[in-house]
Scaffold this active site. Structure first.
Site: not given
Length: 437
Positions: A173, A189
């Site tokens: 991550e 996004d």
């Protein structure tokens, strides 16, 4: 050299199972099938299990531990189970009236022998004793209850094993084993701000759970910078619940303050850090760790490596996506009927199952033009499987690429190589050689 953060987060940090919603493999955007009925029920069941740990002490001189938890959910707990980790070699050895316990490794699990009601906003003081006369703080405290609408999870990972599992996921991550609780960014996004250790999204229903928990521990007058965003978060979340669509807009938050700065400060401020970190940990465990351990128990997975791989899949693919991978692995091994437990069914071993599960996950990542850039994360678990590091008790490095395990057709993901010890501590090696063996 690792991929830049913004690119990594865009590729790798989206996961589902938010508010229990069935999601597609591609990220935390909800699967719209059955949305109108499923969303309110899921929201209620998760909220009913919300809690805050307000006291967690063990006084060695008294041989006595105290855990106080507050029911911050919307329904009364009726028969709570308390599980937590103790240091290696320590044994939990006493049951208060109304309680009984079991211990698996370093995890002690206390369950009720009679009903116990913990009302909404009420606190309960739980006591325990161990064989240790040295003070410590219980780790990974988890409260489960039938009011969740689900079942209690089977045995999970020990404290050290969980730390190792979290180290690995944090590498994928954030390119470092250090969990980034202060992270906040709008990566455009369509899911609003992405935040904290698990990429909690303001537009998909999990960031609001962190703030709900935090508000229960600390008021605005007591330094809670995030409390002022609750009305805006609720508006955004209501749109998400009513439409089943991820919410890109952050206007309701931006009109109140600087969300990104306030999120970071909430962790970086030493006065508020413990509460803010605790809430992120609790929501992460509720949405990802606990469901992953429950699935592991259902399918008969007993090894720490299998559970770590499953936990990372839940973080990466969401609950629905991870379960789809499980079904695919079962089917590929001849268990198309999804008989549980799968380990032992027609001679299926845990090693064979994990190998197939990782291959199926590799294929899902490789089939997507964006996700293929993250395919190396699967190879780390395959290398550990081949080496037989099932209990994660041997130090290792993530010096492996998918191409090392399965051929040259897979691209290099660019994760920085780290050396991880069995207790979860880590370092950055100066030299290494990529290999799957």
């Amino acid at each position: 050299m690792g991929v830049r953060r913004q690119e990594r987060r865009r590729v790798w940090s989206w996961r589902g199972a938010l508010l229990g919603i069935t999601v597609a493999l591609a990220g935390c955007a909800p699967d719209l099938e059955g949305t109108e009925e499923a969303l309110p029920v899921a929201e209620q069941s998760l909220a009913a299990c919300s809690y805050a740990i307000t006291t967690n002490t063990y006084v060695g001189a008294d041989w006595w531990g105290t855990i106080v938890f507050k029911n911050t959910g919307t329904a009364a707990m009726t028969s709570p189970t308390v599980s937590f980790g103790v240091p290696s070699g320590i044994v939990c050895d006493y049951d208060e009236p109304g309680w009984t316990h079991t211990q698996s490794g370093t995890t002690c699990t206390y369950s009720r022998t009679s009903a116990l009601t913990v009302a909404v906003n009420a606190s309960y003081t739980f006591y325990y004793s161990t064989t240790s006369n040295v003070s410590f703080t219980a780790s990974n405290v988890t409260i489960t209850d039938p009011s969740c609408g689900g079942t209690n999870p089977g045995p999970g990972l020990s404290a050290n094993q969980k730390k190792v599992a979290e180290d690995l996921t944090s590498i994928w991550e954030n390119d470092t084993p250090s969990i980034n609780y202060a992270y906040s960014e709008n990566i455009q996004d369509g899911r609003g701000y992405t935040n904290g250790r698990a990429g909690f999204c303001t537009g998909t229903g999990d960031a609001i759970q962190v703030i709900q928990c935090y508000n229960a521990l600390r008021s605005a007058a007591n330094g809670n910078l995030m409390a002022k965003y609750m009305a805006g978060l609720t508006t955004i979340n209501n749109r998400f619940l009513s439409t089943g669509q991820s919410q890109a807009s952050t206007a309701e938050l931006d009109s109140v303050g600087n969300w990104r700065a306030d999120w970071a400060t909430s962790y970086n401020n030493t006065t508020t850090r413990a509460d803010f970190k605790s809430c992120q940990d609790q929501v992460n465990d509720k949405l990802y760790y606990t469901p992953a351990m429950t699935e592991a128990g259902k399918w008969g997975l007993t090894q720490a490596l299998s559970k770590a791989a499953l936990y990372d899949a839940f973080i990466n693919h969401g609950e629905s996506g991870a379960r789809s991978l499980i079904r695919s692995a079962n089917t590929a091994l001849g268990n198309s009927g999804q008989v549980a437990p799968v380990i032992g069914y027609n001679g299926i071993t845990e090693s064979a199952w994990l190998q197939k599960f990782l291959e199926k996950r590799r294929d899902v990542l490789a089939a997507d033009s964006t996700w293929i850039e993250a395919v190396d994360r699967v190879a780390a678990y395959e290398k550990l499987r081949r080496r037989g590091n099932w209990d994660l008790g041997t130090a290792f490095r993530n010096d492996v690429r998918a191409s090392d395990c399965w051929g040259s057709s897979y691209p290099f993901s660019g994760y920085t190589v780290r050396a991880i010890n069995p207790d979860g501590t880590w370092s950055t090696p100066g030299t290494y050689t990529y290999s799957c063996q």
